[in-house]
Design an enzyme around this catalytic site. Sequence first.
Site, mmCIF file in Angstrom:
data_model
loop_
_atom_site.group_PDB
_atom_site.id
_atom_site.type_symbol
_atom_site.label_atom_id
_atom_site.label_comp_id
_atom_site.label_asym_id
_atom_site.label_seq_id
_atom_site.Cartn_x
_atom_site.Cartn_y
_atom_site.Cartn_z
ATOM 1 N N LYS A 1 38.808 29.212 48.645
ATOM 2 C CA LYS A 1 38.174 30.038 49.674
ATOM 3 C C LYS A 1 36.703 29.647 49.822
ATOM 4 C CE LYS A 1 42.160 32.191 50.001
ATOM 5 N NZ LYS A 1 42.622 33.296 49.166
ATOM 6 N N TYR B 1 46.261 40.568 45.111
ATOM 7 C CA TYR B 1 46.806 39.503 45.958
ATOM 8 C C TYR B 1 48.330 39.426 45.756
ATOM 9 C CZ TYR B 1 47.190 34.597 47.539
ATOM 10 O OH TYR B 1 47.530 33.430 48.168
ATOM 11 N N ARG C 1 44.860 14.220 32.723
ATOM 12 C CA ARG C 1 45.300 15.596 32.965
ATOM 13 C C ARG C 1 44.334 16.628 32.380
ATOM 14 N NH1 ARG C 1 50.464 15.354 30.823
ATOM 15 N NH2 ARG C 1 49.724 16.436 28.984
ATOM 16 N N ASP D 1 40.004 39.191 39.489
ATOM 17 C CA ASP D 1 40.027 38.206 40.581
ATOM 18 C C ASP D 1 38.786 38.457 41.437
ATOM 19 O OD1 ASP D 1 40.474 36.797 42.981
ATOM 20 O OD2 ASP D 1 42.649 36.971 42.784
HETATM 21 C C1 LIG Z 1 43.888 33.180 48.383
HETATM 22 C C2 LIG Z 1 43.788 34.011 47.172
HETATM 23 C C3 LIG Z 1 44.332 33.578 45.961
HETATM 24 C C4 LIG Z 1 45.152 32.317 45.853
HETATM 25 O O1 LIG Z 1 44.429 31.168 46.149
HETATM 26 P P1 LIG Z 1 45.200 29.806 46.563
HETATM 27 O O2 LIG Z 1 44.157 28.774 46.334
HETATM 28 O O3 LIG Z 1 45.608 29.990 47.979
HETATM 29 O O4 LIG Z 1 46.364 29.656 45.637
HETATM 30 C C5 LIG Z 1 44.155 34.368 44.855
HETATM 31 N N1 LIG Z 1 43.492 35.527 44.916
HETATM 32 C C6 LIG Z 1 42.956 35.992 46.061
HETATM 33 C C7 LIG Z 1 42.240 37.292 46.075
HETATM 34 C C8 LIG Z 1 43.099 35.251 47.223
HETATM 35 O O5 LIG Z 1 42.619 35.733 48.372
#
Ligand SMILES: *Cc1c(COP(=O)(O)O)cnc(C)c1O
Length: 398
Positions: A214, A119, A66, A189
Amino acid sequence: MSDASAQNVPAQIALDTRLVHAGRVGGTGPVNTPVHRASTILFDTVADLDAAKAARFAKGTLFYGRFGTPDTFAFEEAVSALEAGAATVAVPSGLAACVLPLVAFLRPGDHVLVADTIYEPTRTSLNAFIARNGVAVEYVDPRADLAPLLRPETRMIYLESPGSLTFELQDLPAVAALAKGRGIVTVCDNTWATGYFCQPLALGIDIVVQAATKYIVGHSDAMLGTVTVADAALHKPLREAANWLGHAVAPDAIYLGARGLRSLGARLKQHHATGLDLARWLETQPGIARVLHPGLASHPDHAIFRRDFRGASGLFSVLLDTTDRAIATRFADSLALFGLGFSWGGFESLVLPGDPAHARTATAWTEDRQLVRLHAGLEDPADLRADLAQALARCFPA
Ligand SMILES: *Cc1c(COP(=O)(O)O)cnc(C)c1O
């Protein structure tokens, strides 16, 4: 063990080179770090086991599955290189990355300032989970001067630049300067730009979170998140919080993230070029009222973009010249090369009708024309243009 910076790539080497070499063991044998599938880790002696247990929250300690394996540590090292950070914690999703600093650093009685354009699921976690534990969550205009909003108990400022769906930029160096020396942790972020196009840590921000799902994974086939810190002292509290939450990242996701990183620069250059090409062209098209893309000279924060970003990723929005939701729906349904679905950052183009109004409270989204978000994938830009043109012609007959 296994501090994967064993390759010793000097910090001044260009990012494209670092992305190829960072977090690789080097020497002879397979190019890529092998996948380790592990829960139990075996030790020679009880003394070795005790030593690993004592150091289990330290960077690169092999203790129990983990807590990560050598491939986790190698991936974390490579993401630290991408973000110019001291250390990274990999977590099972982007949302887990967004929430981890909140859990690690906020306590009852604390106050957190949050950009109104973050987000939406992060907002849900703040409202439903963090606020419930006695933290005062205050949303702010992403372009506001935050100085008058600071309180003695302000402990964190949470940013996302550009904002989800609407692409407002924040003045990261100004926010960082405001927080410094006040015991305020700044979090950004950075999923849209990634460290390839913008390095918030180099601009003074303390923590960068990313949905590696992403662009880092880049192929729409894994969920993964990363939290990277500028100061190594912030690493341990994050690692501890990951343990409180029981986070463990699947080895396949780590492998796909590490693999994606190697081609991140090449892909992002094309997302940048195609996205800007489409954005500029769309600005001239009938049926398009506005294009929300920080790389355009028409964007209200374009000066910040030119100062803090080296490029733009492929995600932006358009306002259709209509208030009729049915026309936005027809536009999205008419596209053949833009898939309809959540997430983005993969090789493929995507479209998503959006409604920013319901997900903000500090600012009002008064625009009643229909917003549609586009992701420019790696297809030929001329084909994408032609597809957008035929969909616009169907929705806005001359
Ligand atoms: C998609 C996204 C997230 C979350 O990512 P996941 O892997 O889908 O949980 C967080 N912040 C932003 C800006 C995003 O576009």
